[in-house]
Write a protein that holds these residues in place. Structure first.
Motif, PDB file in Angstrom:
ATOM      1  N   SER A 109       0.858  -1.192   0.000  1.00 11.60           N
ATOM      2  CA  SER A 109       0.000   0.000   0.000  1.00 11.60           C
ATOM      3  C   SER A 109       0.885   1.230   0.000  1.00 11.60           C
ATOM      4  N   LEU A 110       0.812   2.024  -1.033  1.00 10.45           N
ATOM      5  CA  LEU A 110       1.674   3.184  -1.204  1.00 10.45           C
ATOM      6  C   LEU A 110       1.306   4.300  -0.236  1.00 10.45           C
ATOM      7  N   VAL A 111       2.333   4.906   0.378  1.00 15.17           N
ATOM      8  CA  VAL A 111       2.152   6.072   1.243  1.00 15.17           C
ATOM      9  C   VAL A 111       2.912   7.271   0.705  1.00 15.17           C
ATOM     10  N   GLN A 112       4.188   7.058   0.306  1.00 11.39           N
ATOM     11  CA  GLN A 112       5.021   8.192  -0.091  1.00 11.39           C
ATOM     12  C   GLN A 112       5.865   7.842  -1.310  1.00 11.39           C
ATOM     13  N   ALA A 113       5.884   8.740  -2.312  1.00 11.46           N
ATOM     14  CA  ALA A 113       6.735   8.583  -3.484  1.00 11.46           C
ATOM     15  C   ALA A 113       7.114   9.962  -4.015  1.00 11.46           C
ATOM     16  N   PRO A 114       8.403  10.266  -4.148  1.00 14.96           N
ATOM     17  CA  PRO A 114       9.504   9.429  -3.679  1.00 14.96           C
ATOM     18  C   PRO A 114       9.733   9.614  -2.184  1.00 14.96           C
ATOM     19  N   ASP A 115      10.459   8.687  -1.616  1.00 19.42           N
ATOM     20  CA  ASP A 115      10.900   8.752  -0.228  1.00 19.42           C
ATOM     21  C   ASP A 115      12.389   9.100  -0.243  1.00 19.42           C
ATOM     22  N   MET A 251      -2.326  18.254   7.466  1.00 20.44           N
ATOM     23  CA  MET A 251      -2.024  19.033   8.678  1.00 20.44           C
ATOM     24  C   MET A 251      -3.129  20.064   8.913  1.00 20.44           C
ATOM     25  N   ASP A 252      -4.379  19.548   8.906  1.00 18.89           N
ATOM     26  CA  ASP A 252      -5.535  20.438   8.918  1.00 18.89           C
ATOM     27  C   ASP A 252      -5.962  20.871  10.311  1.00 18.89           C
ATOM     28  N   ASN A 253      -5.169  20.553  11.321  1.00 24.19           N
ATOM     29  CA  ASN A 253      -5.454  21.020  12.673  1.00 24.19           C
ATOM     30  C   ASN A 253      -5.075  22.495  12.799  1.00 24.19           C
ATOM     31  N   PHE A 258       2.299  26.314   9.563  1.00 27.36           N
ATOM     32  CA  PHE A 258       2.991  25.856   8.354  1.00 27.36           C
ATOM     33  C   PHE A 258       2.491  24.457   8.068  1.00 27.36           C
ATOM     34  N   LYS A 259       1.939  24.262   6.899  1.00 29.36           N
ATOM     35  CA  LYS A 259       1.240  23.023   6.568  1.00 29.36           C
ATOM     36  C   LYS A 259       2.137  21.965   5.926  1.00 29.36           C
ATOM     37  N   GLY A 260       3.439  22.213   5.873  1.00 28.53           N
ATOM     38  CA  GLY A 260       4.328  21.219   5.303  1.00 28.53           C
ATOM     39  C   GLY A 260       4.175  21.111   3.804  1.00 28.53           C
ATOM     40  N   ASN A 261       4.702  20.004   3.233  1.00 37.24           N
ATOM     41  CA  ASN A 261       4.646  19.820   1.780  1.00 37.24           C
ATOM     42  C   ASN A 261       3.845  18.593   1.383  1.00 37.24           C
ATOM     43  N   GLY A 262       3.145  18.004   2.345  1.00 32.12           N
ATOM     44  CA  GLY A 262       2.318  16.850   2.038  1.00 32.12           C
ATOM     45  C   GLY A 262       3.046  15.520   2.064  1.00 32.12           C
ATOM     46  N   ASN A 263       4.366  15.534   2.311  1.00 30.56           N
ATOM     47  CA  ASN A 263       5.118  14.293   2.374  1.00 30.56           C
ATOM     48  C   ASN A 263       4.975  13.656   3.754  1.00 30.56           C
ATOM     49  N   LEU A 264       5.078  12.327   3.788  1.00 31.61           N
ATOM     50  CA  LEU A 264       4.945  11.588   5.036  1.00 31.61           C
ATOM     51  C   LEU A 264       6.159  10.707   5.259  1.00 31.61           C
ATOM     52  N   ASP A 265       6.596  10.623   6.511  1.00 31.04           N
ATOM     53  CA  ASP A 265       7.637   9.686   6.928  1.00 31.04           C
ATOM     54  C   ASP A 265       6.941   8.400   7.361  1.00 31.04           C
ATOM     55  N   ILE A 266       7.170   7.311   6.633  1.00 32.69           N
ATOM     56  CA  ILE A 266       6.478   6.059   6.922  1.00 32.69           C
ATOM     57  C   ILE A 266       6.708   5.611   8.364  1.00 32.69           C
TER      58      ILE A 266
END
Length: 279
Positions: A109-115, A251-253, A258-266
């Motif tokens: 199941s894909l979460v982040q590309a690229p990592d 990061m909708d809280n 600063f809402k970041g760039n949408g990337n996630l650390d698995i």
């Protein structure tokens, strides 16, 4: 005997039953420490020979009474026979199982590309994983709680000693070590193990210093049912898990300006574990 609850991983049973899976007892190992139980979930789909040998060693009682003899703050806790004198009919070097070929029936199941360290990261059967389509390989990554076999510089020298990641994810070890499981329960106990000095003997704890002892290790299927923890793991594709990942991306809280760039650390989003009411 019922085990004391570790509230860090205790989740309210608010999701529907089909969003959770019950790990197979044959793929769980109970490490009895002086402080309580640590439960490991094994990954035979990724490292079948390492899992097979580890289970045989556990059943034999090989690890009973051995120590976490090398514990490096922010890195790993390593256990086994530091004296290299304990014998076993199952003690043999294993061919490395760093990766496996990507297959058509992979449940990645894909979460982040690229990592940062891989083309893609996501989940394989609930484990943090990565893959590379050019190499056509996928593997389990080094996140806190990852279980892997220790080795020398020889790729095929892993045998009995194992380590658990206790600090910042050492992702440089990905594809260099045979990862064959993870901690499901009891991580605070692993985090509290006595430390060695990383500047002396690579963190191996001196003989006269206290160490964390494995009182006994058992396959869960060999533990009486009334003594087992009723653990469940959140399904990687469940709506609740996907909602959690979306919140991380958005990061909708209101707290975040600063809402970041949408990337996630698995490694920041392990599949959650809960103790069911019957546990």
């Amino acid at each position: 005997m019922k085990y004391a609850l570790a509230s860090l991983f205790l989740l309210a049973a608010t999701a529907t039953a089909d969003e959770w899976r019950t790990p197979q007892a044959d793929n769980l190992v109970y490490l009895e420490l002086d402080q309580g139980p640590v439960v490991l979930e094994l990954a035979p789909f990724m490292a079948p020979q390492h899992v097979k040998q580890f289970k045989a060693l556990v059943k034999e009682g090989y690890y009973d009474g051995l120590d976490f003899y090398r514990v490096v703050e922010g890195f790993v806790a390593q256990a086994g026979d530091v004296s290299e004198t304990r014998t076993s009919e199952h003690k043999q070097n294993l061919q490395a199982e760093f990766t496996r070929p990507i297959s058509q029936d992979s449940d990645f199941s894909l979460v982040q590309a690229p990592d940062l360290f891989a083309e893609q990261t996501g989940y394989l059967k609930g484990f943090a994983a990565a893959r590379d389509h050019q190499d056509k390989q996928e593997w389990l990554v080094h996140c806190p709680g990852t279980l892997a076999m220790a080795r020398s510089t020889d790729a095929d020298s892993g045998s009995t000693d194992f380590y658990i990641v206790i600090g910042q994810a050492p992702r440089h070890l990905d594809r260099n070590m045979s990862v064959f499981g993870r901690v499901l329960w009891g991580m605070p106990l692993i985090q509290s193990l006595p430390r060695g000095n990383p500047e002396v003997d690579m963190g191996v704890i001196a003989k006269d210093q206290p160490k964390g002892k494995i009182v006994r290790a058992r396959i869960a299927s060999d533990v009486p049912a009334e003594q087992r923890l009723a653990l469940q793991v959140q399904e990687q594709d469940s709506p609740a898990m996907q909602a959690r990942l979306k919140r991380g991306r958005d990061m909708d809280n209101a707290f975040f300006h600063f809402k970041g760039n949408g990337n996630l650390d698995i490694c920041y989003y392990p599949t959650k574990v809960r103790l069911t009411p019957e546990g």
